[in-house]
Write a protein that holds these residues in place. Structure first.
Motif, PDB file in Angstrom:
ATOM      1  N   THR A   1     -12.852 -40.370  12.365  1.00  0.00           N
ATOM      2  CA  THR A   1     -13.852 -41.433  12.388  1.00  0.00           C
ATOM      3  C   THR A   1     -14.872 -41.178  11.289  1.00  0.00           C
ATOM      4  O   THR A   1     -15.475 -40.108  11.226  1.00  0.00           O
ATOM      5  CB  THR A   1     -14.567 -41.483  13.747  1.00  0.00           C
ATOM      6  N   VAL A   2     -15.065 -42.161  10.448  1.00  0.00           N
ATOM      7  CA  VAL A   2     -16.023 -42.045   9.350  1.00  0.00           C
ATOM      8  C   VAL A   2     -17.279 -42.844   9.702  1.00  0.00           C
ATOM      9  O   VAL A   2     -17.194 -44.052   9.937  1.00  0.00           O
ATOM     10  CB  VAL A   2     -15.427 -42.578   8.031  1.00  0.00           C
ATOM     11  N   PRO A   3     -18.432 -42.202   9.794  1.00  0.00           N
ATOM     12  CA  PRO A   3     -19.665 -42.939  10.114  1.00  0.00           C
ATOM     13  C   PRO A   3     -20.055 -43.864   8.963  1.00  0.00           C
ATOM     14  O   PRO A   3     -19.823 -43.567   7.793  1.00  0.00           O
ATOM     15  CB  PRO A   3     -20.698 -41.831  10.323  1.00  0.00           C
ATOM     16  N   VAL A   4     -20.629 -44.983   9.321  1.00  0.00           N
ATOM     17  CA  VAL A   4     -21.096 -45.959   8.329  1.00  0.00           C
ATOM     18  C   VAL A   4     -22.613 -45.896   8.260  1.00  0.00           C
ATOM     19  O   VAL A   4     -23.294 -45.961   9.277  1.00  0.00           O
ATOM     20  CB  VAL A   4     -20.640 -47.379   8.709  1.00  0.00           C
ATOM     21  N   GLN A   5     -23.124 -45.730   7.057  1.00  0.00           N
ATOM     22  CA  GLN A   5     -24.574 -45.657   6.879  1.00  0.00           C
ATOM     23  C   GLN A   5     -25.015 -46.804   5.987  1.00  0.00           C
ATOM     24  O   GLN A   5     -24.455 -47.043   4.915  1.00  0.00           O
ATOM     25  CB  GLN A   5     -24.976 -44.325   6.248  1.00  0.00           C
ATOM     26  N   ILE A   6     -26.008 -47.523   6.436  1.00  0.00           N
ATOM     27  CA  ILE A   6     -26.558 -48.646   5.674  1.00  0.00           C
ATOM     28  C   ILE A   6     -28.023 -48.351   5.371  1.00  0.00           C
ATOM     29  O   ILE A   6     -28.789 -48.019   6.276  1.00  0.00           O
ATOM     30  CB  ILE A   6     -26.442 -49.968   6.456  1.00  0.00           C
ATOM     31  N   GLU A   7     -28.390 -48.446   4.106  1.00  0.00           N
ATOM     32  CA  GLU A   7     -29.781 -48.245   3.713  1.00  0.00           C
ATOM     33  C   GLU A   7     -30.441 -49.598   3.509  1.00  0.00           C
ATOM     34  O   GLU A   7     -29.926 -50.456   2.778  1.00  0.00           O
ATOM     35  CB  GLU A   7     -29.874 -47.412   2.441  1.00  0.00           C
ATOM     36  N   LEU A   8     -31.581 -49.798   4.151  1.00  0.00           N
ATOM     37  CA  LEU A   8     -32.313 -51.057   4.069  1.00  0.00           C
ATOM     38  C   LEU A   8     -33.738 -50.786   3.622  1.00  0.00           C
ATOM     39  O   LEU A   8     -34.339 -49.771   3.969  1.00  0.00           O
ATOM     40  CB  LEU A   8     -32.332 -51.766   5.434  1.00  0.00           C
ATOM     41  N   THR A   9     -34.281 -51.713   2.867  1.00  0.00           N
ATOM     42  CA  THR A   9     -35.673 -51.616   2.430  1.00  0.00           C
ATOM     43  C   THR A   9     -36.560 -52.336   3.437  1.00  0.00           C
ATOM     44  O   THR A   9     -36.261 -53.460   3.851  1.00  0.00           O
ATOM     45  CB  THR A   9     -35.862 -52.267   1.045  1.00  0.00           C
ATOM     46  N   GLY A  10     -37.628 -51.667   3.845  1.00  0.00           N
ATOM     47  CA  GLY A  10     -38.547 -52.260   4.812  1.00  0.00           C
ATOM     48  C   GLY A  10     -39.975 -52.267   4.301  1.00  0.00           C
ATOM     49  O   GLY A  10     -40.263 -51.818   3.195  1.00  0.00           O
ATOM     50  N   THR A  11     -40.855 -52.794   5.141  1.00  0.00           N
ATOM     51  CA  THR A  11     -42.278 -52.862   4.807  1.00  0.00           C
ATOM     52  C   THR A  11     -43.063 -52.038   5.816  1.00  0.00           C
ATOM     53  O   THR A  11     -42.933 -52.244   7.027  1.00  0.00           O
ATOM     54  CB  THR A  11     -42.776 -54.321   4.844  1.00  0.00           C
ATOM     55  N   LEU A  12     -43.860 -51.111   5.304  1.00  0.00           N
ATOM     56  CA  LEU A  12     -44.713 -50.290   6.158  1.00  0.00           C
ATOM     57  C   LEU A  12     -46.049 -51.008   6.330  1.00  0.00           C
ATOM     58  O   LEU A  12     -46.706 -51.346   5.345  1.00  0.00           O
ATOM     59  CB  LEU A  12     -44.928 -48.919   5.529  1.00  0.00           C
ATOM     60  N   GLN A  13     -46.438 -51.262   7.571  1.00  0.00           N
ATOM     61  CA  GLN A  13     -47.668 -51.993   7.822  1.00  0.00           C
ATOM     62  C   GLN A  13     -48.326 -51.498   9.105  1.00  0.00           C
ATOM     63  O   GLN A  13     -47.719 -50.783   9.902  1.00  0.00           O
ATOM     64  CB  GLN A  13     -47.396 -53.497   7.947  1.00  0.00           C
ATOM     65  N   ALA A  14     -49.595 -51.889   9.273  1.00  0.00           N
ATOM     66  CA  ALA A  14     -50.325 -51.530  10.481  1.00  0.00           C
ATOM     67  C   ALA A  14     -49.830 -52.374  11.654  1.00  0.00           C
ATOM     68  O   ALA A  14     -49.572 -53.563  11.508  1.00  0.00           O
ATOM     69  CB  ALA A  14     -51.820 -51.742  10.277  1.00  0.00           C
ATOM     70  N   VAL A  15     -49.689 -51.724  12.804  1.00  0.00           N
ATOM     71  CA  VAL A  15     -49.287 -52.463  14.001  1.00  0.00           C
ATOM     72  C   VAL A  15     -50.381 -53.460  14.380  1.00  0.00           C
ATOM     73  O   VAL A  15     -50.112 -54.605  14.739  1.00  0.00           O
ATOM     74  CB  VAL A  15     -49.027 -51.488  15.169  1.00  0.00           C
ATOM     75  N   GLU A  16     -51.627 -53.003  14.297  1.00  0.00           N
ATOM     76  CA  GLU A  16     -52.771 -53.835  14.669  1.00  0.00           C
ATOM     77  C   GLU A  16     -53.435 -54.352  13.397  1.00  0.00           C
ATOM     78  O   GLU A  16     -54.049 -53.590  12.655  1.00  0.00           O
ATOM     79  CB  GLU A  16     -53.760 -53.006  15.504  1.00  0.00           C
ATOM     80  N   GLN A  17     -53.309 -55.627  13.140  1.00  0.00           N
ATOM     81  CA  GLN A  17     -53.923 -56.237  11.969  1.00  0.00           C
ATOM     82  C   GLN A  17     -54.275 -57.678  12.297  1.00  0.00           C
ATOM     83  O   GLN A  17     -53.621 -58.322  13.111  1.00  0.00           O
ATOM     84  CB  GLN A  17     -52.984 -56.174  10.767  1.00  0.00           C
ATOM     85  N   THR A  18     -55.318 -58.166  11.655  1.00  0.00           N
ATOM     86  CA  THR A  18     -55.758 -59.529  11.959  1.00  0.00           C
ATOM     87  C   THR A  18     -56.520 -60.107  10.786  1.00  0.00           C
ATOM     88  O   THR A  18     -57.050 -59.378   9.939  1.00  0.00           O
ATOM     89  CB  THR A  18     -56.651 -59.549  13.213  1.00  0.00           C
ATOM     90  N   THR A  19     -56.556 -61.422  10.735  1.00  0.00           N
ATOM     91  CA  THR A  19     -57.389 -62.144   9.779  1.00  0.00           C
ATOM     92  C   THR A  19     -58.590 -62.684  10.539  1.00  0.00           C
ATOM     93  O   THR A  19     -58.441 -63.434  11.502  1.00  0.00           O
ATOM     94  CB  THR A  19     -56.615 -63.303   9.127  1.00  0.00           C
ATOM     95  N   ILE A  20     -59.774 -62.279  10.124  1.00  0.00           N
ATOM     96  CA  ILE A  20     -61.008 -62.706  10.776  1.00  0.00           C
ATOM     97  C   ILE A  20     -61.373 -64.096  10.268  1.00  0.00           C
ATOM     98  O   ILE A  20     -61.494 -64.310   9.059  1.00  0.00           O
ATOM     99  CB  ILE A  20     -62.155 -61.718  10.482  1.00  0.00           C
ATOM    100  N   SER A  21     -61.537 -65.031  11.189  1.00  0.00           N
ATOM    101  CA  SER A  21     -61.865 -66.411  10.832  1.00  0.00           C
ATOM    102  C   SER A  21     -63.151 -66.839  11.515  1.00  0.00           C
ATOM    103  O   SER A  21     -63.587 -66.234  12.496  1.00  0.00           O
ATOM    104  CB  SER A  21     -60.724 -67.356  11.224  1.00  0.00           C
ATOM    105  N   SER A  22     -63.720 -67.914  11.006  1.00  0.00           N
ATOM    106  CA  SER A  22     -64.940 -68.466  11.592  1.00  0.00           C
ATOM    107  C   SER A  22     -64.592 -69.541  12.613  1.00  0.00           C
ATOM    108  O   SER A  22     -63.607 -70.263  12.456  1.00  0.00           O
ATOM    109  CB  SER A  22     -65.825 -69.067  10.493  1.00  0.00           C
ATOM    110  N   ARG A  23     -65.391 -69.638  13.672  1.00  0.00           N
ATOM    111  CA  ARG A  23     -65.214 -70.697  14.660  1.00  0.00           C
ATOM    112  C   ARG A  23     -66.212 -71.830  14.467  1.00  0.00           C
ATOM    113  O   ARG A  23     -66.090 -72.873  15.106  1.00  0.00           O
ATOM    114  CB  ARG A  23     -65.363 -70.137  16.074  1.00  0.00           C
ATOM    115  N   VAL A  24     -67.211 -71.585  13.618  1.00  0.00           N
ATOM    116  CA  VAL A  24     -68.237 -72.602  13.374  1.00  0.00           C
ATOM    117  C   VAL A  24     -68.447 -72.770  11.876  1.00  0.00           C
ATOM    118  O   VAL A  24     -68.067 -71.908  11.081  1.00  0.00           O
ATOM    119  CB  VAL A  24     -69.573 -72.214  14.043  1.00  0.00           C
ATOM    120  N   ALA A  25     -69.043 -73.871  11.508  1.00  0.00           N
ATOM    121  CA  ALA A  25     -69.351 -74.130  10.100  1.00  0.00           C
ATOM    122  C   ALA A  25     -70.771 -73.660   9.805  1.00  0.00           C
ATOM    123  O   ALA A  25     -71.674 -73.822  10.623  1.00  0.00           O
ATOM    124  CB  ALA A  25     -69.206 -75.621   9.798  1.00  0.00           C
TER     125      ALA A  25
END
Length: 203
Positions: A1-25
């Motif tokens: 049995t020959v194991p199959v290895q696949i290399e993939l490119t990913g993106t390292l990012q923060a689990v907790e992230q947000t865009t702060i927006s305004s609720r009022v003008a």
């Protein structure tokens, strides 16, 4: 049995992230952070001047005080049979309505000070002091870098063999490290164009 290895490119990012927006003008009058600033949960990020909201809050407070005084006076008159229960009930309903309007105004007033929802780092600043903030408009980007994840697109066939208990080796060239990461999220859908499934690995 020959194991199959696949290399993939990913993106390292923060689990907790947000865009702060305004609720009022309103106009941005305070911006005590810069890109790269380390902040704690609850720290002030943006202060918005909204004179209309301030005026509405003051007006709501005055109207609530007046409604309560009228209710108190009418209740005293009812005790000596100088008023009717219907009149008191009407003033009770009015006082309740004015109280709800006051709470709403105070809530809107609270939106003029935007505070950090979690501790982290400011990664982008999209406004400056003097700019006009619009409801829903992005102001800052915030990330918590203490917990990181890798996002990869896995071919459909290989994704079928993965579970939330699967562990995969991840190489981070910039850090010169190879780590073992656990699958934390598997998308239930397949991209029809690339025939891949999005997988998130917890570092």
């Amino acid at each position: 049995t020959v194991p199959v290895q696949i290399e993939l490119t990913g993106t390292l990012q923060a689990v907790e992230q947000t865009t702060i927006s305004s609720r009022v003008a309103g106009q941005v009058v305070a911006l005590p952070v810069q890109i790269g600033s380390k902040i704690e949960k609850g720290d002030l990020l943006v202060k918005i001047s909204a004179e209309e909201i301030n005026a509405r809050a003051r007006q709501a407070e005055i109207q609530l005080d007046q409604a309560r005084r009228n209710l108190e006076r009418e209740s005293k008159l009812l005790q000596v049979d100088a008023s009717t229960r219907e009149s008191v009930k009407t003033l009770e309903e009015l006082a309740q309505t004015r109280a709800e309007a006051y709470r709403e105004a105070q809530t809107m007033l609270g939106y003029t000070e935007i505070r950090a929802p979690f501790a982290g780092t400011v990664t982008d600043k999209l406004v400056e002091i003097g700019d006009l903030a619009a409801p829903g408009g992005p102001l800052l980007k915030l990330e918590n870098e203490t917990a990181l994840e890798v996002v990869i697109q896995v071919p459909e066939l290989q994704a079928q063999g993965l579970t939330l208990e699967s562990r995969l080796p991840v190489t981070v060239p910039a850090a010169g490290q190879t780590l073992e990461a656990q699958v934390r999220e598997i998308s239930p859908t397949v991209d029809p164009a690339s025939r891949t499934t999005q997988i998130k690995l917890m570092m």
